[in-house]
Design a protein around this motif. Sequence first.
Motif, PDB file in Angstrom:
ATOM      1  N   ASN A 141      23.743 -11.928  67.591  1.00  0.00           N
ATOM      2  CA  ASN A 141      25.020 -11.292  67.270  1.00  0.00           C
ATOM      3  C   ASN A 141      25.014 -10.954  65.784  1.00  0.00           C
ATOM      4  N   PHE A 142      25.343  -9.729  65.434  1.00  0.00           N
ATOM      5  CA  PHE A 142      25.377  -9.326  64.032  1.00  0.00           C
ATOM      6  C   PHE A 142      26.753  -8.756  63.701  1.00  0.00           C
ATOM      7  N   THR A 143      27.351  -9.248  62.632  1.00  0.00           N
ATOM      8  CA  THR A 143      28.629  -8.719  62.143  1.00  0.00           C
ATOM      9  C   THR A 143      28.562  -8.588  60.632  1.00  0.00           C
ATOM     10  N   ARG A 144      29.464  -7.781  60.084  1.00  0.00           N
ATOM     11  CA  ARG A 144      29.590  -7.656  58.630  1.00  0.00           C
ATOM     12  C   ARG A 144      31.067  -7.473  58.329  1.00  0.00           C
ATOM     13  N   GLU A 145      31.580  -8.246  57.395  1.00  0.00           N
ATOM     14  CA  GLU A 145      33.001  -8.275  57.096  1.00  0.00           C
ATOM     15  C   GLU A 145      33.550  -6.893  56.799  1.00  0.00           C
ATOM     16  N   ASP A 146      34.602  -6.510  57.526  1.00  0.00           N
ATOM     17  CA  ASP A 146      35.309  -5.238  57.329  1.00  0.00           C
ATOM     18  C   ASP A 146      34.425  -4.016  57.536  1.00  0.00           C
ATOM     19  N   CYS A 147      33.353  -4.175  58.311  1.00  0.00           N
ATOM     20  CA  CYS A 147      32.460  -3.054  58.569  1.00  0.00           C
ATOM     21  C   CYS A 147      32.337  -2.790  60.071  1.00  0.00           C
ATOM     22  N   ILE A 148      32.063  -1.536  60.392  1.00  0.00           N
ATOM     23  CA  ILE A 148      31.850  -1.117  61.770  1.00  0.00           C
ATOM     24  C   ILE A 148      30.404  -0.662  61.918  1.00  0.00           C
ATOM     25  N   PRO A 149      29.683  -1.129  62.934  1.00  0.00           N
ATOM     26  CA  PRO A 149      28.323  -0.621  63.148  1.00  0.00           C
ATOM     27  C   PRO A 149      28.373   0.818  63.646  1.00  0.00           C
ATOM     28  N   ALA A 150      27.861   1.732  62.842  1.00  0.00           N
ATOM     29  CA  ALA A 150      27.967   3.154  63.174  1.00  0.00           C
ATOM     30  C   ALA A 150      26.857   3.612  64.110  1.00  0.00           C
ATOM     31  N   TRP A 151      25.636   3.110  63.907  1.00  0.00           N
ATOM     32  CA  TRP A 151      24.540   3.462  64.806  1.00  0.00           C
ATOM     33  C   TRP A 151      23.430   2.429  64.706  1.00  0.00           C
ATOM     34  N   LEU A 152      22.541   2.444  65.718  1.00  0.00           N
ATOM     35  CA  LEU A 152      21.439   1.483  65.821  1.00  0.00           C
ATOM     36  C   LEU A 152      20.151   2.232  66.112  1.00  0.00           C
ATOM     37  N   LEU A 153      19.028   1.654  65.676  1.00  0.00           N
ATOM     38  CA  LEU A 153      17.743   2.289  65.958  1.00  0.00           C
ATOM     39  C   LEU A 153      16.613   1.283  65.771  1.00  0.00           C
ATOM     40  N   PHE A 154      15.779   1.104  66.803  1.00  0.00           N
ATOM     41  CA  PHE A 154      14.543   0.346  66.662  1.00  0.00           C
ATOM     42  C   PHE A 154      13.469   1.284  66.107  1.00  0.00           C
ATOM     43  N   ASP A 155      12.588   0.746  65.255  1.00  0.00           N
ATOM     44  CA  ASP A 155      11.487   1.577  64.785  1.00  0.00           C
ATOM     45  C   ASP A 155      10.460   1.730  65.901  1.00  0.00           C
ATOM     46  N   PRO A 156       9.578   2.742  65.840  1.00  0.00           N
ATOM     47  CA  PRO A 156       8.645   3.014  66.931  1.00  0.00           C
ATOM     48  C   PRO A 156       7.736   1.842  67.285  1.00  0.00           C
ATOM     49  N   ASP A 157       7.415   0.979  66.304  1.00  0.00           N
ATOM     50  CA  ASP A 157       6.556  -0.173  66.571  1.00  0.00           C
ATOM     51  C   ASP A 157       7.331  -1.377  67.088  1.00  0.00           C
ATOM     52  N   GLY A 158       8.648  -1.308  67.032  1.00  0.00           N
ATOM     53  CA  GLY A 158       9.464  -2.415  67.515  1.00  0.00           C
ATOM     54  C   GLY A 158       9.588  -3.571  66.550  1.00  0.00           C
ATOM     55  N   ASP A 159       9.251  -3.362  65.274  1.00  0.00           N
ATOM     56  CA  ASP A 159       9.319  -4.452  64.292  1.00  0.00           C
ATOM     57  C   ASP A 159      10.726  -4.637  63.742  1.00  0.00           C
ATOM     58  N   PHE A 160      11.460  -3.529  63.578  1.00  0.00           N
ATOM     59  CA  PHE A 160      12.766  -3.587  62.933  1.00  0.00           C
ATOM     60  C   PHE A 160      13.871  -3.017  63.832  1.00  0.00           C
ATOM     61  N   LEU A 161      15.078  -3.527  63.617  1.00  0.00           N
ATOM     62  CA  LEU A 161      16.292  -2.918  64.148  1.00  0.00           C
ATOM     63  C   LEU A 161      17.097  -2.445  62.952  1.00  0.00           C
ATOM     64  N   ALA A 162      17.333  -1.140  62.866  1.00  0.00           N
ATOM     65  CA  ALA A 162      18.119  -0.576  61.771  1.00  0.00           C
ATOM     66  C   ALA A 162      19.574  -0.455  62.210  1.00  0.00           C
ATOM     67  N   ILE A 163      20.473  -0.871  61.320  1.00  0.00           N
ATOM     68  CA  ILE A 163      21.919  -0.808  61.584  1.00  0.00           C
ATOM     69  C   ILE A 163      22.590  -0.134  60.402  1.00  0.00           C
ATOM     70  N   ARG A 164      23.362   0.893  60.662  1.00  0.00           N
ATOM     71  CA  ARG A 164      24.142   1.522  59.598  1.00  0.00           C
ATOM     72  C   ARG A 164      25.575   1.022  59.730  1.00  0.00           C
ATOM     73  N   TRP A 165      26.031   0.294  58.692  1.00  0.00           N
ATOM     74  CA  TRP A 165      27.380  -0.260  58.695  1.00  0.00           C
ATOM     75  C   TRP A 165      28.323   0.695  57.974  1.00  0.00           C
ATOM     76  N   TYR A 166      29.443   0.995  58.606  1.00  0.00           N
ATOM     77  CA  TYR A 166      30.414   1.942  58.053  1.00  0.00           C
ATOM     78  C   TYR A 166      31.626   1.191  57.528  1.00  0.00           C
ATOM     79  N   ASP A 167      31.949   1.445  56.266  1.00  0.00           N
ATOM     80  CA  ASP A 167      33.126   0.870  55.632  1.00  0.00           C
ATOM     81  C   ASP A 167      33.836   2.003  54.903  1.00  0.00           C
ATOM     82  N   SER A 168      35.000   2.387  55.394  1.00  0.00           N
ATOM     83  CA  SER A 168      35.696   3.558  54.848  1.00  0.00           C
ATOM     84  C   SER A 168      36.126   3.373  53.398  1.00  0.00           C
ATOM     85  N   SER A 169      36.160   2.139  52.915  1.00  0.00           N
ATOM     86  CA  SER A 169      36.630   1.891  51.559  1.00  0.00           C
ATOM     87  C   SER A 169      35.507   1.861  50.536  1.00  0.00           C
ATOM     88  N   LYS A 170      34.267   1.927  51.009  1.00  0.00           N
ATOM     89  CA  LYS A 170      33.149   1.775  50.083  1.00  0.00           C
ATOM     90  C   LYS A 170      32.156   2.928  50.186  1.00  0.00           C
TER      91      LYS A 170
END
Length: 335
Positions: free
Chosen positions: A43-72
């Motif tokens: 489970n992944f969360t970030r205070e006052d942030c919304i996960p905007a999109w997700l993406l695994f890299d082609p090798d499957g080593d990483f999960l990329a998460i773009r966190w959206y915060d309208s105030s920052k």
Amino acid sequence: STSHPNGRLRACTYSNVKIDDTKRPAQDCVVVWNTATAKRVHNFTREDCIPAWLLFDPDGDFLAIRWYDSSKKPQLLEFRDAESGDVVHTIECPIVQPARAGTAHFVPASNKVLVSDGARTLYLWDLDSQQQIAQMTDTQPIRLPNNPPLLLPEVLFSSDGRYVLADYASRHAVLWDLVTGKDLHTFVGDRGNCDLSTNFAFSPDGRRFISRMRDDNSEYPVYLWDLENDCQQVVGTDFDSRTSPVLRPNSAGWISESWGDCTLFDHDSGKQKIKFSGAPTVAGPVQYSISMDGQRAIGRTEPDKTLSLWDLKSLTPIVSFEPAIADEDLRSGTV
């Protein structure tokens, strides 16, 4: 949501949910599931942030998460280890239009990521140093006022990660050199986008590039480009303007498929090697097949029912035979 390349993990975003039995309020979060056991892994969360999109890299080593915060600004791009869930890299990337949730792509054969600002600029980042390497801004005029550029332009990478073609959904696509950040060429289309899947292809070694765009005479010439010499045009080959070829790079040459026909072109000269003919009035599956090593091909090369097996190095037929099926079955089937 996004799936791990081997399919055993799936990451999903959830809005306003309770992720545990504590008194913490419901949150927007990312949950990683084991697809075999249907059990929650992370489970992944970030205070006052919304996960905007997700993406695994082609090798499957990483999960990329773009966190959206309208105030920052800038926005946070987070890379987590796919197995442990630990944060490995973080990038603070500028997002001009955060509501449109700019996104990213992993660059092949490298440890780099291409990030969009949600408008017309692409940023190339090195994940090891967490430093920005290049900034590439599209300056072409918007040709479709009511159709703004995509959140991240649709992209097509060369196999070595040196070049990328970005389709900005505004009747044009730009070919970028990711080493120099240089705009090599702009391709202008005649419709809402340039359709990267059917009109462009890189050669397997990344040295050549092929394009097919409608010109001022309503023709559809196919051009071969030399990328090692600043994208110089090598040769052009005309196709019937009624066709919509699918261009596929292959170790034996360029393969163009259209309306039941397949034409194999030489990589360097652009000259036709072999044409496998299907039914001229049937827009269906192309009747040919090329071996995995690119050394052999089978297809119908005459206007009758005869099939031929070809040696693609010598361009000589190995054997020909007449299949024991009806003509209609041959025209509607594949080899």
